[in-house]
Motif scaffolding. Structure first.
Motif, short mmCIF file in Angstrom:
data_model
loop_
_atom_site.label_atom_id
_atom_site.label_comp_id
_atom_site.label_asym_id
_atom_site.label_seq_id
_atom_site.Cartn_x
_atom_site.Cartn_y
_atom_site.Cartn_z
N THR A 44 0.78 -1.08 0.25
CA THR A 44 0.04 -0.04 -0.15
C THR A 44 0.70 1.01 -0.37
OG1 THR A 44 -2.23 0.59 1.32
CG2 THR A 44 -0.02 0.50 2.36
N ARG A 45 0.46 2.14 -0.88
CA ARG A 45 0.77 3.61 -0.61
C ARG A 45 0.67 4.15 0.77
NH1 ARG A 45 -2.03 6.86 -5.52
NH2 ARG A 45 -1.23 5.34 -7.26
N PRO A 52 -0.96 8.68 0.63
CA PRO A 52 -1.85 8.92 -0.70
C PRO A 52 -1.15 9.90 -1.77
CG PRO A 52 -2.51 9.71 0.98
CD PRO A 52 -1.22 9.26 1.95
N ASP A 53 -0.33 10.69 -1.85
CA ASP A 53 -0.51 11.47 -3.21
C ASP A 53 1.47 10.91 -3.73
OD1 ASP A 53 -2.34 13.69 -2.72
OD2 ASP A 53 -1.05 14.83 -1.80
N ARG A 84 2.68 7.87 -5.41
CA ARG A 84 2.24 6.88 -6.27
C ARG A 84 3.25 5.64 -6.51
NH1 ARG A 84 1.37 7.05 -12.18
NH2 ARG A 84 0.75 5.67 -11.80
N THR A 119 4.62 2.18 -3.07
CA THR A 119 3.55 1.40 -2.67
C THR A 119 5.14 0.64 -2.13
OG1 THR A 119 3.77 -0.54 -3.95
CG2 THR A 119 1.44 1.09 -3.75
N ARG A 131 1.35 2.17 9.71
CA ARG A 131 0.49 3.43 9.37
C ARG A 131 1.08 4.62 11.10
NH1 ARG A 131 -1.14 4.74 4.69
NH2 ARG A 131 -2.51 3.83 3.35
#
Length: 152
Positions: A53-54, A57-58, A60, A62, A68
């Motif tokens: 996953t990233r 979010p901005d 691109r 992973t 988190r």
């Protein structure tokens, strides 16, 4: 180039032959054996994470494991694709293309590290050939330390 070579090359493909194209398409970009083993060991130690996953979010890109709340992004880099200093060997077929590709991957890795660090993330990178138990223990200890530091 001979006509035989162009006849076997898939239309619009960079691959040198249909067989090479099939081989390259079969290479996993996620869920590799080293990744799965390290995830299993980390999970067995009680840590939960996001997979592929990233972190941002901005951005691109992973990470293989993302923690988190602790802001830890883990990458398990393949020796060939990421230019391992111990194991990378330039290919005999189309070496210019593949060496440039690996160099671009390495530059992207450094750029990813920079963006994540600027956003307060800790980036952990391991090579696929490293001992999985050692990698997992390092990840577990680091994430737990970060969690304690952020909560206290």
């Amino acid at each position: 180039m001979s006509d035989d070579w162009t006849a076997t090359r898939p239309e619009g493909s960079w691959a040198s032959s249909a067989a090479r194209r099939r081989n390259m398409q079969a290479i996993r970009s996620r869920d590799t054996k080293p990744e799965r083993l390290i995830r299993q060991l980390v999970h067995a130690n009680g840590l939960r994470y996001r997979v592929a996953t990233r972190p941002l979010p901005d951005l691109r890109r992973t990470a293989d494991l993302v923690f988190r709340p602790a802001k830890v992004a883990v990458f398990i880099d393949g020796c060939y694709w990421h230019g391992c200093p111990e194991h990378y060997v330039s290919p005999r077929t189309n070496p210019g293309y593949w060496s440039d590709k690996v160099a671009r991957n390495m530059a992207r890795d450094r750029d990813t590290d920079k963006h994540l660090q600027e956003a307060g993330w800790l980036v952990m990178r391991f090579w696929e050939h490293q001992d999985s138990d050692t990698c997992a223990l390092t990840i577990v200890n680091t994430v737990r330390d970060r969690r304690r530091a952020l909560s206290g």
